[in-house]
Motif scaffolding. Structure first.
Motif, PDB file in Angstrom:
ATOM      1  N   ALA A  65       0.816  -1.217   0.000  1.00 32.25           N
ATOM      2  CA  ALA A  65       0.000   0.000   0.000  1.00 32.25           C
ATOM      3  C   ALA A  65       0.852   1.269   0.000  1.00 32.25           C
ATOM      4  CB  ALA A  65      -0.940  -0.012   1.205  1.00 32.25           C
ATOM      5  N   LEU A  66       1.834   1.339   0.879  1.00 33.53           N
ATOM      6  CA  LEU A  66       2.645   2.557   0.945  1.00 33.53           C
ATOM      7  C   LEU A  66       3.534   2.702  -0.283  1.00 33.53           C
ATOM      8  CD1 LEU A  66       3.644   2.901   4.709  1.00 33.53           C
ATOM      9  CD2 LEU A  66       1.801   4.022   3.455  1.00 33.53           C
ATOM     10  N   HIS A  67       4.050   1.596  -0.792  1.00 33.49           N
ATOM     11  CA  HIS A  67       4.883   1.701  -1.993  1.00 33.49           C
ATOM     12  C   HIS A  67       4.046   2.023  -3.231  1.00 33.49           C
ATOM     13  CE1 HIS A  67       8.640   1.076  -0.137  1.00 33.49           C
ATOM     14  NE2 HIS A  67       8.475  -0.207   0.154  1.00 33.49           N
ATOM     15  N   HIS A  68       2.768   1.678  -3.227  1.00 31.89           N
ATOM     16  CA  HIS A  68       1.881   2.137  -4.296  1.00 31.89           C
ATOM     17  C   HIS A  68       1.855   3.660  -4.310  1.00 31.89           C
ATOM     18  CE1 HIS A  68      -2.246   1.390  -6.481  1.00 31.89           C
ATOM     19  NE2 HIS A  68      -1.474   2.228  -7.131  1.00 31.89           N
ATOM     20  N   VAL A  69       1.740   4.263  -3.143  1.00 32.91           N
ATOM     21  CA  VAL A  69       1.803   5.723  -3.041  1.00 32.91           C
ATOM     22  C   VAL A  69       3.162   6.231  -3.510  1.00 32.91           C
ATOM     23  CG1 VAL A  69       1.694   7.674  -1.436  1.00 32.91           C
ATOM     24  CG2 VAL A  69       0.098   5.757  -1.175  1.00 32.91           C
ATOM     25  N   ASP A  70       4.225   5.528  -3.130  1.00 36.29           N
ATOM     26  CA  ASP A  70       5.582   5.951  -3.499  1.00 36.29           C
ATOM     27  C   ASP A  70       5.811   5.962  -5.004  1.00 36.29           C
ATOM     28  OD1 ASP A  70       6.259   6.190  -0.800  1.00 36.29           O
ATOM     29  OD2 ASP A  70       7.033   4.130  -0.692  1.00 36.29           O
ATOM     30  N   LEU A  71       5.026   5.206  -5.747  1.00 33.98           N
ATOM     31  CA  LEU A  71       5.199   5.160  -7.204  1.00 33.98           C
ATOM     32  C   LEU A  71       4.844   6.486  -7.867  1.00 33.98           C
ATOM     33  CD1 LEU A  71       3.781   1.610  -7.954  1.00 33.98           C
ATOM     34  CD2 LEU A  71       6.166   2.323  -8.172  1.00 33.98           C
ATOM     35  N   GLY A  72       4.090   7.335  -7.181  1.00 33.04           N
ATOM     36  CA  GLY A  72       3.744   8.645  -7.743  1.00 33.04           C
ATOM     37  C   GLY A  72       2.898   8.540  -8.999  1.00 33.04           C
ATOM     38  N   CYS A  73       1.912   7.654  -8.953  1.00 33.29           N
ATOM     39  CA  CYS A  73       1.096   7.408 -10.146  1.00 33.29           C
ATOM     40  C   CYS A  73      -0.349   7.850  -9.961  1.00 33.29           C
ATOM     41  CB  CYS A  73       1.164   5.942 -10.533  1.00 33.29           C
ATOM     42  SG  CYS A  73       0.572   4.800  -9.257  1.00 33.29           S
TER      43      CYS A  73
END
Length: 229
Positions: free
Chosen positions: A133-141
């Protein structure tokens, strides 16, 4: 009470959301910088795949990673791969994680994670949900903290408040969301008590090192400087 089956289903859903967003990219998009310093989106995807494998190791009683150096080297090796290879790897390793978690096991047993950290096996699925979940946010998409499920936000604030409790660099700190939920954390450093309040996603962003806390209100002192996770 931790419900590992619920968390495993939540991991599946979170993984599908991430893969659906990333499927619209091309190779150039995957090579763009992520929101994590020094990492491209490819680094984030590679990390997610290798983390799934590492958690399989945890479930099966092996060291999570051979070493910190090996972990970092594997991410650097895999980060430049074409997008289709990245996405296939994330999907395949996510399947391996789910398959390993489906095996009969004592969910109350204590397992060892990175850097000697231990936890109950039943909490590992939530830890994986956090990664996805947090790395989904980190993708900046376009997927933001405000898009995260409310349950996830509350539980991750619970987790991080517990993690920073008594920390020698964090003064006594009260946390309060706009809907009235409260936590206490810190207490190992001089100063405080400080109360930090605001929208739950902003509070999570600050605790998780994803936002600077400028949208939060403080009472009793300045915003504490949190150590890196």
């Amino acid at each position: 009470m931790i419900d590992h089956e619920h968390d495993l289903a939540s991991v599946r859903d979170a993984t599908e959301r991430l893969l659906a967003d990333a499927a619209s990219w091309d190779n150039a998009s995957a090579a763009e910088p992520s929101r994590l310093p020094g990492w491209t989106r490819g680094h984030v995807l590679a990390h997610l795949a290798r983390n799934a494998e590492a958690l399989v190791n945890v479930f099966e009683g092996r060291p999570m990673y051979p070493s910190a150096e090996a972990r970092d080297a594997d991410i650097e090796r895999d980060a430049p791969r074409p997008l289709d290879v990245q996405l296939a790897d994330v999907r395949a390793t996510a399947g391996l994680f789910q398959e390993s978690a489906a095996a009969p096991a004592d969910w109350d047993r204590v397992v060892e994670l990175r850097n000697g950290v231990t936890d109950r096996a039943s909490r590992v699925p939530f830890r994986r949900w956090v990664e996805v979940a947090l790395h989904h946010v980190d993708l900046g998409c376009g997927y933001e903290l405000e898009d995260l499920p409310e349950e996830f936000v509350r539980r991750e604030i619970d987790f991080l408040a517990e993690r920073f409790a008594g920390h020698p660099q964090v003064p006594s700190t009260g946390l309060r969301t706009d809907d009235g939920r409260t936590w206490t954390t810190g207490g190992g450093a001089e100063g405080g008590p400080v109360t930090v309040s605001g929208p739950a996603p902003e509070l999570l962003g600050w605790l998780a090192g994803r936002r600077d806390g400028s949208a939060l209100k403080t009472e009793g002192g300045s915003l504490p400087q949190l150590p890196p996770l």
